[in-house]
Design a protein around this motif. Structure first.
Motif, PDB file in Angstrom:
ATOM      1  N   LYS A 340      76.760  62.826  37.231  1.00 55.31           N
ATOM      2  CA  LYS A 340      77.705  61.882  37.815  1.00 55.31           C
ATOM      3  C   LYS A 340      77.012  60.570  38.187  1.00 55.31           C
ATOM      4  O   LYS A 340      75.815  60.542  38.478  1.00 55.31           O
ATOM      5  CB  LYS A 340      78.350  62.475  39.071  1.00 55.31           C
ATOM      6  CG  LYS A 340      79.114  63.777  38.839  1.00 55.31           C
ATOM      7  CD  LYS A 340      80.338  63.573  37.981  1.00 55.31           C
ATOM      8  CE  LYS A 340      81.148  64.854  37.869  1.00 55.31           C
ATOM      9  NZ  LYS A 340      82.306  64.710  36.966  1.00 55.31           N
ATOM     10  N   ILE A 341      77.811  59.485  38.181  1.00 54.77           N
ATOM     11  CA  ILE A 341      77.296  58.159  38.541  1.00 54.77           C
ATOM     12  C   ILE A 341      78.192  57.574  39.623  1.00 54.77           C
ATOM     13  O   ILE A 341      79.419  57.547  39.478  1.00 54.77           O
ATOM     14  CB  ILE A 341      77.284  57.226  37.313  1.00 54.77           C
ATOM     15  CG1 ILE A 341      76.388  57.792  36.213  1.00 54.77           C
ATOM     16  CG2 ILE A 341      76.830  55.823  37.697  1.00 54.77           C
ATOM     17  CD1 ILE A 341      76.485  57.031  34.905  1.00 54.77           C
ATOM     18  N   LEU A 342      77.600  57.089  40.701  1.00 47.45           N
ATOM     19  CA  LEU A 342      78.369  56.483  41.783  1.00 47.45           C
ATOM     20  C   LEU A 342      78.764  55.050  41.423  1.00 47.45           C
ATOM     21  O   LEU A 342      77.911  54.255  41.004  1.00 47.45           O
ATOM     22  CB  LEU A 342      77.549  56.450  43.075  1.00 47.45           C
ATOM     23  CG  LEU A 342      77.235  57.788  43.745  1.00 47.45           C
ATOM     24  CD1 LEU A 342      76.314  57.560  44.943  1.00 47.45           C
ATOM     25  CD2 LEU A 342      78.500  58.495  44.191  1.00 47.45           C
ATOM     26  N   LEU A 343      80.039  54.724  41.573  1.00 52.48           N
ATOM     27  CA  LEU A 343      80.457  53.327  41.467  1.00 52.48           C
ATOM     28  C   LEU A 343      79.924  52.560  42.675  1.00 52.48           C
ATOM     29  O   LEU A 343      79.701  53.156  43.744  1.00 52.48           O
ATOM     30  CB  LEU A 343      81.975  53.243  41.419  1.00 52.48           C
ATOM     31  CG  LEU A 343      82.636  53.763  40.139  1.00 52.48           C
ATOM     32  CD1 LEU A 343      84.149  53.772  40.297  1.00 52.48           C
ATOM     33  CD2 LEU A 343      82.246  52.903  38.946  1.00 52.48           C
ATOM     34  N   PRO A 344      79.700  51.244  42.553  1.00 50.02           N
ATOM     35  CA  PRO A 344      79.151  50.473  43.682  1.00 50.02           C
ATOM     36  C   PRO A 344      79.939  50.643  44.978  1.00 50.02           C
ATOM     37  O   PRO A 344      79.353  50.797  46.051  1.00 50.02           O
ATOM     38  CB  PRO A 344      79.214  49.025  43.177  1.00 50.02           C
ATOM     39  CG  PRO A 344      79.122  49.149  41.692  1.00 50.02           C
ATOM     40  CD  PRO A 344      79.848  50.411  41.347  1.00 50.02           C
ATOM     41  N   ALA A 345      81.270  50.644  44.907  1.00 50.28           N
ATOM     42  CA  ALA A 345      82.073  50.792  46.123  1.00 50.28           C
ATOM     43  C   ALA A 345      81.865  52.164  46.754  1.00 50.28           C
ATOM     44  O   ALA A 345      81.790  52.288  47.981  1.00 50.28           O
ATOM     45  CB  ALA A 345      83.559  50.592  45.800  1.00 50.28           C
ATOM     46  N   THR A 346      81.747  53.192  45.927  1.00 51.59           N
ATOM     47  CA  THR A 346      81.517  54.551  46.435  1.00 51.59           C
ATOM     48  C   THR A 346      80.138  54.653  47.068  1.00 51.59           C
ATOM     49  O   THR A 346      79.966  55.273  48.120  1.00 51.59           O
ATOM     50  CB  THR A 346      81.653  55.576  45.293  1.00 51.59           C
ATOM     51  OG1 THR A 346      82.809  55.284  44.524  1.00 51.59           O
ATOM     52  CG2 THR A 346      81.740  56.981  45.841  1.00 51.59           C
ATOM     53  N   GLU A 347      79.162  54.047  46.418  1.00 51.65           N
ATOM     54  CA  GLU A 347      77.794  54.050  46.950  1.00 51.65           C
ATOM     55  C   GLU A 347      77.757  53.372  48.322  1.00 51.65           C
ATOM     56  O   GLU A 347      77.145  53.889  49.267  1.00 51.65           O
ATOM     57  CB  GLU A 347      76.869  53.339  45.968  1.00 51.65           C
ATOM     58  CG  GLU A 347      75.400  53.398  46.321  1.00 51.65           C
ATOM     59  CD  GLU A 347      74.548  52.762  45.243  1.00 51.65           C
ATOM     60  OE1 GLU A 347      74.036  51.642  45.473  1.00 51.65           O
ATOM     61  OE2 GLU A 347      74.394  53.376  44.170  1.00 51.65           O
TER      62      GLU A 347
END
Length: 472
Positions: A340-347
């Motif tokens: 999985k990869i975190l989107l910037p807003a999620t990060e």
């Protein structure tokens, strides 16, 4: 990660090069063109493209030989083969040689652009796989760039040539055992055994047998002689986690081992000598336990030679992205799924949380997301419900600035624009309503609380379509 966007075009036909150059440049793709494969191979020594489009028949080296040379020098390089001689043999030869795609001439320009874009996407995936393939190296070490973690790293470094006793303090889930293992791994005892034992997880009546072993018949069920953890760790390191939960009688026996380097097995009469380094850890305040007579003061001083404090995750939030990346990779490997990869807003949202369960909570969260989130990219709404609920209940009352930032992150992640036109009226309405509440609806006093004149407040009430208060 920057998307690969450098394409090489190799064809002796100038018109083909011109058409492809023009079409791909309109898509924002950088182009380098060559008339022959030999010139491209020379350039490959100093520069590597992301995708190659080459004709199959050219003066000098042909496209299939070029394909073989290029993929040997740059494994995984997507190469698209073009040919005006679209027969079965050339197609089979191209694919067997490792071509990404086979494009017969004359080709549709839009189709050619689509094939190149697919190849670029493939190149980007290859880059991502190379990055994640290197990540297991992190599994053997501690992840942390925060200043507090750098202090921990410095302490481990200073102790790397020492066998001295260490006491590790930190909340549950902060990674105390990881630090203990790092201390062992970077010590003169690294080639010997590391034994970890959690005092809180062992029944009180079995702790001494677990630590010191027992002789045959020492108690009911003791069918034979058994080595304890001290003997198993001889020459190495014994990590005693949650040392504050050790019973008083066991504290006394441990003190003797630390002082004399020997002990008796339960039910035994022959002393057993050992050479063991002790690393202890606790989430409790040992000084407070000493004052309450729940922990021996002399044992405390024996253990508290060097103390290392592990910060809670809420105090090192800048480490959340790298930790999450590591946990995502580990979970994906274990479960046989994509990382999985975190989107910037999620990060940003995860970095804003308090993480009361520390690193262990983050690890469990990443495992949950790996199983439950549908897409590869993780949106805020993909997070476990308890993380979203905690922010909704805690942030507005505890930190309205954090709540506002969270709202903005979510709005922009959803693709909203002109967010000030929504945020400012909401913000002003909330402050006006609160001020009028405190003044029982008196506009003059409310305006004073807000730092406005009465006319400004009246105008704002009309603009926001709010019920006006009393004049006085």
């Amino acid at each position: 990660m920057q998307k690969p966007n450098h394409v090489w075009i190799i064809d002796d036909d100038r018109s083909i090069r011109w058409v492809l150059e023009r079409s791909l440049q309109q898509e924002g793709i950088k182009i380098t063109s060559f008339e022959t494969g030999d010139k491209a191979l020379q350039q490959l020594g100093s520069e590597k493209p992301d995708v190659v489009i080459t004709d199959i028949r050219m003066p000098g080296i042909d496209g299939l030989s070029l394909l073989k040379n290029m993929t040997e020098q740059v494994p995984g390089l997507p190469v698209i083969i073009m040919t005006a001689h679209s027969d079965l043999d050339s197609a089979v030869s191209a694919y067997q040689g490792g071509a990404f795609e086979y494009l017969p001439k004359p080709f549709d320009v839009d189709e050619a652009v689509a094939v190149v874009k697919r190849a670029l996407a493939h190149a980007e995936e290859q880059m991502q796989e190379e990055v994640t393939a290197a990540e297991p190296e992190m599994a053997t070490e501690i992840i942390g760039e925060a200043p507090a973690m750098q202090e921990v790293f410095r302490a481990i470094g200073r102790l790397s040539q020492s066998n001295i006793t260490v006491l590790i303090n930190g909340e549950s889930g902060t990674g105390k055992e990881l630090v203990a293992r790092a201390l062992h791994r970077h010590s003169p005892r690294r080639d010997n055994t590391f034994i970890a034992l959690n005092m809180a997880a062992i029944p009180r009546d079995l702790i001494e047998s677990e630590l010191f072993g027992h002789e045959k018949g020492a108690f009911t069920g003791a069918g034979g002689q058994r080595q304890g953890r001290f003997e198993q760790a001889n020459g190495g390191t014994l990590f005693l986690d949650e040392i504050g939960d050790m019973p008083a009688e066991t504290q006394t026996r441990l003190l003797r081992v630390l002082a004399d380097g020997e002990f008796y097995r339960v039910g035994g009469h022959t002393p057993v000598k050992v050479d063991v380094r002790i690393i202890a850890a606790t989430h409790q305040n040992l000084e407070g336990l000493v004052e309450d007579n729940r922990f021996r003061e002399d044992l405390f001083h024996r253990l508290n030679v060097i103390r290392i404090h592990i910060p809670k995750l809420g105090d090192r939030r800048e480490d959340v992205p790298k930790l999450a990346q590591h946990f995502f990779h580990t979970a994906a490997n274990e479960l046989g799924v994509e990382t999985k990869i975190l989107l910037p807003a999620t990060e940003n949202y995860l970095c804003s949380l308090d993480w009361p369960g520390n690193v262990r909570q983050l690890e469990n969260t990443c495992r949950w997301i790996t199983v439950m989130a549908s897409g590869r990219e993780v949106h805020i709404e993909d997070l476990p419900p308890e993380l979203l609920e905690r922010n909704e209940t805690e942030s507005p009352s505890g930190d309205w600035d954090k709540a506002l930032r969270h709202w903005a992150d979510q709005a922009l992640a959803r693709g909203q624009h002109d967010i000030l036109s929504e945020a400012v009226p909401t913000f002003e309405r909330a402050l006006i309503e609160t001020a009028l509440k405190h003044t029982a609806g008196r506009k003059r006093d409310a305006a004073n609380l807000l730092g406005w004149g009465r006319n400004t407040l009246t105008r704002k009430l009309k603009e926001l379509d709010m019920v006006e208060g009393n004049e006085e």
